[in-house]
Write a protein that holds these residues in place. Structure first.
Motif, short mmCIF file in Angstrom:
data_model
loop_
_atom_site.label_atom_id
_atom_site.label_comp_id
_atom_site.label_asym_id
_atom_site.label_seq_id
_atom_site.Cartn_x
_atom_site.Cartn_y
_atom_site.Cartn_z
N GLN A 144 0.65 -1.18 -0.03
CA GLN A 144 0.15 0.13 -0.12
C GLN A 144 0.77 1.10 -0.10
O GLN A 144 0.49 2.36 -0.49
CB GLN A 144 -0.89 -0.14 1.20
CG GLN A 144 -1.93 1.10 1.24
CD GLN A 144 -2.76 1.16 -0.06
OE1 GLN A 144 -3.45 0.13 -0.37
NE2 GLN A 144 -3.07 2.14 -0.69
N ASP A 145 1.98 1.30 0.55
CA ASP A 145 2.90 2.42 0.87
C ASP A 145 3.29 2.85 -0.77
O ASP A 145 3.16 3.79 -1.32
CB ASP A 145 4.18 1.98 1.39
CG ASP A 145 4.02 2.21 2.70
OD1 ASP A 145 3.05 2.68 3.36
OD2 ASP A 145 4.84 1.41 3.37
N HIS A 146 3.51 1.73 -1.70
CA HIS A 146 3.83 1.95 -2.97
C HIS A 146 2.87 2.43 -3.81
O HIS A 146 3.15 3.53 -4.62
CB HIS A 146 4.48 0.63 -3.48
CG HIS A 146 5.69 0.28 -2.84
ND1 HIS A 146 5.69 -0.55 -1.70
CD2 HIS A 146 6.79 0.19 -3.51
CE1 HIS A 146 6.94 -0.79 -1.60
NE2 HIS A 146 7.69 -0.28 -2.46
N TRP A 147 1.55 2.02 -3.35
CA TRP A 147 0.35 2.79 -4.31
C TRP A 147 0.36 4.14 -3.83
O TRP A 147 -0.24 5.16 -4.57
CB TRP A 147 -0.75 1.75 -3.86
CG TRP A 147 -0.86 0.61 -4.72
CD1 TRP A 147 -0.65 -0.64 -4.25
CD2 TRP A 147 -0.86 0.63 -6.26
NE1 TRP A 147 -0.73 -1.60 -5.38
CE2 TRP A 147 -1.09 -0.85 -6.64
CE3 TRP A 147 -1.19 1.39 -7.30
CZ2 TRP A 147 -1.24 -1.49 -8.06
CZ3 TRP A 147 -1.22 0.97 -8.50
CH2 TRP A 147 -1.11 -0.56 -8.84
N ASP A 148 0.29 4.56 -2.36
CA ASP A 148 0.30 5.66 -2.22
C ASP A 148 1.30 6.74 -2.60
O ASP A 148 1.14 7.78 -3.00
CB ASP A 148 0.30 5.83 -0.63
CG ASP A 148 -0.81 5.12 0.23
OD1 ASP A 148 -1.91 4.74 -0.45
OD2 ASP A 148 -0.66 4.77 1.32
N VAL A 149 2.50 6.33 -2.82
CA VAL A 149 3.57 7.07 -3.23
C VAL A 149 3.38 7.34 -4.73
O VAL A 149 3.36 8.60 -5.25
CB VAL A 149 4.91 6.44 -3.03
CG1 VAL A 149 6.18 7.24 -4.04
CG2 VAL A 149 5.19 6.40 -1.54
N LEU A 150 2.92 6.56 -5.34
CA LEU A 150 2.63 6.48 -6.96
C LEU A 150 1.40 7.61 -7.12
O LEU A 150 1.41 8.23 -7.94
CB LEU A 150 2.21 5.31 -7.53
CG LEU A 150 1.91 5.25 -8.92
CD1 LEU A 150 2.69 5.77 -9.76
CD2 LEU A 150 1.28 3.84 -9.32
N ASN A 151 0.19 7.28 -6.40
CA ASN A 151 -0.87 8.19 -6.50
C ASN A 151 -0.45 9.53 -6.23
O ASN A 151 -1.05 10.56 -6.93
CB ASN A 151 -1.96 7.56 -5.78
CG ASN A 151 -2.43 6.20 -6.43
OD1 ASN A 151 -2.49 5.98 -7.77
ND2 ASN A 151 -3.02 5.21 -5.71
N THR A 152 0.18 9.74 -5.21
CA THR A 152 0.58 10.99 -4.79
C THR A 152 1.31 11.82 -5.67
O THR A 152 1.24 12.97 -6.23
CB THR A 152 1.54 10.96 -3.57
OG1 THR A 152 0.83 10.44 -2.34
CG2 THR A 152 1.99 12.55 -3.00
N GLN A 153 2.33 11.18 -6.52
CA GLN A 153 3.26 11.73 -7.50
C GLN A 153 2.13 12.13 -8.65
O GLN A 153 2.30 13.17 -9.48
CB GLN A 153 4.03 10.60 -7.90
CG GLN A 153 5.24 11.45 -8.96
CD GLN A 153 4.77 11.65 -10.11
OE1 GLN A 153 4.16 10.74 -10.74
NE2 GLN A 153 5.31 12.95 -10.65
N LEU A 154 1.52 11.14 -9.21
CA LEU A 154 0.36 11.11 -10.40
C LEU A 154 -0.62 12.36 -10.12
O LEU A 154 -1.01 13.19 -10.82
CB LEU A 154 -0.31 9.89 -10.63
CG LEU A 154 0.55 9.01 -11.14
CD1 LEU A 154 -0.43 7.69 -11.27
CD2 LEU A 154 1.48 9.13 -12.26
N ASN A 155 -1.09 12.39 -8.87
CA ASN A 155 -2.06 13.67 -8.33
C ASN A 155 -1.40 15.01 -8.12
O ASN A 155 -2.13 15.87 -8.67
CB ASN A 155 -2.61 13.10 -7.13
CG ASN A 155 -3.70 11.69 -7.09
OD1 ASN A 155 -4.06 11.73 -8.44
ND2 ASN A 155 -3.84 11.39 -6.07
N THR A 156 -0.15 14.96 -7.80
CA THR A 156 0.48 16.37 -7.56
C THR A 156 1.35 16.82 -8.72
O THR A 156 1.72 17.84 -9.02
CB THR A 156 1.45 16.33 -6.35
OG1 THR A 156 2.56 15.48 -6.51
CG2 THR A 156 0.58 16.01 -5.12
#
Length: 453
Positions: A144-156
């Motif tokens: 889940q950490d990895h999905w969270d890091v990825l989604n933060t990068q894509l969203n920001t």
């Protein structure tokens, strides 16, 4: 960095870019200097800090660490280079001090060189603050950490680079040239790993002046990596440090850029090495001799790829052995192995005999090493640390996509929680998630063959 990459712009630029493993060559520098901060000024942080201080285009304006001894050493480094004293955070030992540094709003980028468990929350906080991230290896702990890091990068849209220095190793980059030139024919199988006796890293006497060896303490009684890294060997069983091995293998096989991992399984041997080290060094009566370590001494992970290649990784850090990353690149026309510095190419090598790799390395020397070898002299890890910091800084200056980007970061690093899951489920073979959501099919390799940068 004032401008923020939009997701579609970031992806379009990455797909179109005929760049390199160092710096996208098609982009000229937009800004002559960058203002950087660093979170984590321990042993690894100080190595990276030296590379920043060597540069005339970097101003280190902020340092954050909750260990006063290490923060003090970092400030002495800055003083030695005659640079201005940066703003410091963490003297109060507040674990959230890094957020104050990010919120100050004066950074063009931040280097994260803290214990692994802090990488994901710190990178997420930085990206949310629109501060580009250069993160030491291990993007997160859980899947889940990895999905969270990825989604933060894509969203920001905030740039993120994994600082995997082995991708810049001299022989590794020469082999990349050879792969691109078709020397090995069609790739079939690759190997790599992290095979490094870390017993004197995971244990010490607790004396900050002797961070490696000299005792069998860890945790609160240890120092440096023994304070935090060893606990992962107590609590976890898996491929805990994959990126040194998988980074180059993924680059060779175009993972996330025309290819992807599809399946993974992991096996772990019994755990004996760390216990034996404690008994030999501290005696059977030492309290740590009663610790039960979960991490298998040799952990073997197999990956299957969409295009038919197989990749084997081995994590081997608890037994006596010389250092080796165990690279092997094998194709229809021959193979290279780094353990004996050898290569065999059908039709070029004598039948059933190895050639010494040096002559091939010289012939296929990567243009980046041709251009920067002298500049990289004295840098950490045989010059690799110069290249990985240079890549991050130059991409920031050019406002260009990061050469080891968010998809690389989470794909390589997610091998760890997936390997743990495989072992826990009786070595089950698992599907490998597609972090690119299908975009691996259209993304292009980011490697040029010129020296325009």
């Amino acid at each position: 960095m004032k401008s923020v990459f939009k997701r579609r712009d970031f992806l379009a630029a990455g797909a179109a870019l005929a760049g390199s493993l160092l710096l996208p060559s098609a982009h000229a520098a937009i800004r002559p200097r960058v203002r950087l901060g660093m979170i984590g000024t321990g042993m690894r942080g100080q190595v990276l800090l030296q590379e920043l201080l060597r540069r005339d285009d970097v101003d280190v304006v902020a340092l954050c660490d909750i260990e006063p001894v290490m923060l003090g050493k970092a400030l002495k480094q800055v003083e030695k280079f005659g640079k201005a004293r940066p703003q410091t955070y963490g003297e109060d030992r507040d674990p959230q001090a890094y957020k104050r540094m990010l919120d100050a709003g004066k950074l063009d980028g931040v280097i994260i060189a803290t214990p692994w468990e802090w990488h994901a929350p710190m990178a997420i906080a930085a990206m949310q603050a629109r501060v580009p991230v250069g993160c030491e290896v291990v993007a997160g702990i859980t899947l889940q950490d990895h999905w969270d890091v990825l989604n933060t990068q894509l969203n920001t849209g905030t740039p993120y680079m994994l600082l995997e220095n082995v991708c810049y190793r001299r022989d590794v980059m020469a082999v990349l040239q050879m792969v691109r030139a078709g020397v090995f024919g069609e790739l079939v199988h690759l190997q790599g790993g992290y095979q490094h006796d870390l017993r004197a890293v995971k244990f010490n006497s607790g004396d900050p002046a002797r961070p490696y060896g000299g005792g069998v303490e860890f945790g609160s009684k240890g120092w440096s990596e023994a304070r935090w890294r060893t606990e992962h060997s107590v609590q976890r069983n898996g491929e805990l440090y994959p990126s040194h091995g998988i980074g180059p293998c993924a680059m060779y096989s175009n993972i996330n850029r025309g290819n992807r991992f599809t399946r993974i399984n992991t096996f772990a041997s019994k755990a004996r090495g760390l216990h034996d080290y404690i008994v030999k060094q501290g005696g059977p009566q030492h309290p740590n001799a009663r610790v039960q370590f979960k991490l298998g001494d040799v952990v073997t992970t197999t990956l299957a790829c969409e295009n038919g290649e197989t990749i084997i990784l081995q994590h081997d850090t608890s037994l006596p052995r010389p250092y080796s990353l165990g690279f092997r690149v094998q194709g229809t026309d021959g193979l290279w192995m780094d353990v004996n510095h050898s290569i065999h190419i059908e039709g070029k090598s004598k039948p059933h005999q190895w050639d010494d790799f040096q002559q091939w390395q010289d012939r296929y020397e990567h243009p980046l090493w041709k251009k920067y070898a002298r500049t990289a002299e004295g840098a950490g890890h045989g010059g690799m640390d110069f290249f990985v910091i240079h890549a991050f800084v130059e991409a920031l200056k050019a406002e260009a996509p990061m050469p080891i980007d968010i998809y690389d970061a989470v794909t390589w690093s997610a091998i760890t929680p997936l390997s743990e899951q495989s072992i826990a489920q009786n070595f089950q073979t698992l599907d490998f998630p597609d972090f690119t959501a299908g975009q691996w099919k259209s993304r292009k390799p980011l490697f040029a063959f010129d020296d325009r940068y």
